[in-house]
Motif scaffolding. Sequence first.
Motif, PDB file in Angstrom:
ATOM      1  N   GLU A  88      42.168  37.360  36.749  1.00  0.00           N
ATOM      2  CA  GLU A  88      40.859  37.922  37.257  1.00  0.00           C
ATOM      3  C   GLU A  88      39.827  36.410  36.745  1.00  0.00           C
ATOM      4  O   GLU A  88      38.840  35.924  36.837  1.00  0.00           O
ATOM      5  CB  GLU A  88      40.294  39.023  37.170  1.00  0.00           C
ATOM      6  CG  GLU A  88      41.351  40.231  38.123  1.00  0.00           C
ATOM      7  CD  GLU A  88      40.730  41.298  37.598  1.00  0.00           C
ATOM      8  OE1 GLU A  88      40.035  41.489  36.549  1.00  0.00           O
ATOM      9  OE2 GLU A  88      41.504  41.960  37.750  1.00  0.00           O
ATOM     10  N   HIS A  89      40.230  36.202  35.151  1.00  0.00           N
ATOM     11  CA  HIS A  89      39.453  35.182  34.822  1.00  0.00           C
ATOM     12  C   HIS A  89      39.100  33.979  34.769  1.00  0.00           C
ATOM     13  O   HIS A  89      38.227  33.698  35.422  1.00  0.00           O
ATOM     14  CB  HIS A  89      39.399  35.198  32.603  1.00  0.00           C
ATOM     15  CG  HIS A  89      39.034  34.406  32.291  1.00  0.00           C
ATOM     16  ND1 HIS A  89      37.471  34.595  31.128  1.00  0.00           N
ATOM     17  CD2 HIS A  89      39.236  33.241  31.881  1.00  0.00           C
ATOM     18  CE1 HIS A  89      37.060  33.479  31.092  1.00  0.00           C
ATOM     19  NE2 HIS A  89      38.562  32.781  31.090  1.00  0.00           N
ATOM     20  N   GLN A  90      40.836  33.737  35.501  1.00  0.00           N
ATOM     21  CA  GLN A  90      40.537  32.239  35.784  1.00  0.00           C
ATOM     22  C   GLN A  90      39.588  31.807  37.630  1.00  0.00           C
ATOM     23  O   GLN A  90      39.546  31.443  37.733  1.00  0.00           O
ATOM     24  CB  GLN A  90      41.912  31.972  36.432  1.00  0.00           C
ATOM     25  CG  GLN A  90      43.009  32.012  35.048  1.00  0.00           C
ATOM     26  CD  GLN A  90      42.592  30.357  34.023  1.00  0.00           C
ATOM     27  OE1 GLN A  90      42.568  30.074  35.076  1.00  0.00           O
ATOM     28  NE2 GLN A  90      42.296  31.190  33.064  1.00  0.00           N
ATOM     29  N   ALA A  91      39.275  32.815  37.337  1.00  0.00           N
ATOM     30  CA  ALA A  91      38.667  33.659  39.392  1.00  0.00           C
ATOM     31  C   ALA A  91      37.313  33.107  39.252  1.00  0.00           C
ATOM     32  O   ALA A  91      35.979  32.507  40.191  1.00  0.00           O
ATOM     33  CB  ALA A  91      38.761  34.831  39.790  1.00  0.00           C
ATOM     34  N   ARG A  92      36.606  33.473  38.126  1.00  0.00           N
ATOM     35  CA  ARG A  92      35.816  33.594  37.767  1.00  0.00           C
ATOM     36  C   ARG A  92      35.377  31.871  37.618  1.00  0.00           C
ATOM     37  O   ARG A  92      35.629  31.196  37.156  1.00  0.00           O
ATOM     38  CB  ARG A  92      35.200  33.763  36.372  1.00  0.00           C
ATOM     39  CG  ARG A  92      35.196  35.769  35.793  1.00  0.00           C
ATOM     40  CD  ARG A  92      34.176  35.850  34.601  1.00  0.00           C
ATOM     41  NE  ARG A  92      35.555  37.071  34.780  1.00  0.00           N
ATOM     42  CZ  ARG A  92      35.629  37.288  33.685  1.00  0.00           C
ATOM     43  NH1 ARG A  92      35.535  37.007  32.364  1.00  0.00           N
ATOM     44  NH2 ARG A  92      36.000  39.088  32.991  1.00  0.00           N
ATOM     45  N   PRO A  93      33.227  31.539  37.608  1.00  0.00           N
ATOM     46  CA  PRO A  93      33.258  29.815  38.183  1.00  0.00           C
ATOM     47  C   PRO A  93      33.083  29.484  36.819  1.00  0.00           C
ATOM     48  O   PRO A  93      33.270  30.025  35.703  1.00  0.00           O
ATOM     49  CB  PRO A  93      31.779  30.801  38.614  1.00  0.00           C
ATOM     50  CG  PRO A  93      31.481  31.907  39.017  1.00  0.00           C
ATOM     51  CD  PRO A  93      32.565  32.665  38.757  1.00  0.00           C
ATOM     52  N   GLY A  94      33.938  27.939  36.676  1.00  0.00           N
ATOM     53  CA  GLY A  94      34.432  27.335  35.511  1.00  0.00           C
ATOM     54  C   GLY A  94      34.876  27.682  34.500  1.00  0.00           C
ATOM     55  O   GLY A  94      35.162  27.323  33.552  1.00  0.00           O
ATOM     56  N   CYS A  95      35.657  28.507  35.062  1.00  0.00           N
ATOM     57  CA  CYS A  95      36.880  29.461  33.972  1.00  0.00           C
ATOM     58  C   CYS A  95      38.247  28.800  34.475  1.00  0.00           C
ATOM     59  O   CYS A  95      39.477  29.639  33.497  1.00  0.00           O
ATOM     60  CB  CYS A  95      37.117  30.690  34.035  1.00  0.00           C
ATOM     61  SG  CYS A  95      35.776  31.147  33.250  1.00  0.00           S
ATOM     62  N   PHE A  96      38.174  28.319  35.590  1.00  0.00           N
ATOM     63  CA  PHE A  96      39.518  28.513  36.435  1.00  0.00           C
ATOM     64  C   PHE A  96      40.483  26.832  35.450  1.00  0.00           C
ATOM     65  O   PHE A  96      39.277  25.935  35.265  1.00  0.00           O
ATOM     66  CB  PHE A  96      39.764  27.214  37.702  1.00  0.00           C
ATOM     67  CG  PHE A  96      40.754  27.383  38.103  1.00  0.00           C
ATOM     68  CD1 PHE A  96      42.081  28.620  37.985  1.00  0.00           C
ATOM     69  CD2 PHE A  96      41.783  26.588  38.807  1.00  0.00           C
ATOM     70  CE1 PHE A  96      42.913  27.558  38.683  1.00  0.00           C
ATOM     71  CE2 PHE A  96      42.530  25.690  39.487  1.00  0.00           C
ATOM     72  CZ  PHE A  96      43.539  25.769  39.356  1.00  0.00           C
TER      73      PHE A  96
END
Length: 117
Positions: A88-96
């Motif tokens: 879920e964190h990876q799906a956030r903008p700028g976090c992938f």
Amino acid sequence: DRDVAQLAQGMPLSACWRPPAETKRILKDLAIRYLPAEWMHRRKMGFGLPSSAWSKEATLDLARDLLLAPSGRLGGLLDVAALRGLVEHQARPGCFSVYQVWPLLILELWLRRAMSG
């Protein structure tokens, strides 16, 4: 090959490497006959994943399908909530970061194959 092993055992360590900069000396000495010398003497360069060719969405879909599935092997070894949180964190903008997701995908696939028989 036994002949290669015997040859290697008979060589002094100094012919093989001198830490820290002169690693793989024998290989480089051979390769320099066929490749440009500057290739043998340049700094070590890693190679990255072709992340620019991959879709963030497709990679995360694959992560959800493999890592969060009930049949997922990592879920049996790790905290499933933490794994879900990471995806879920990876799906956030700028976090992938493919460098965080890809090793987990590879480990999951390896575990599936290793545990299948």
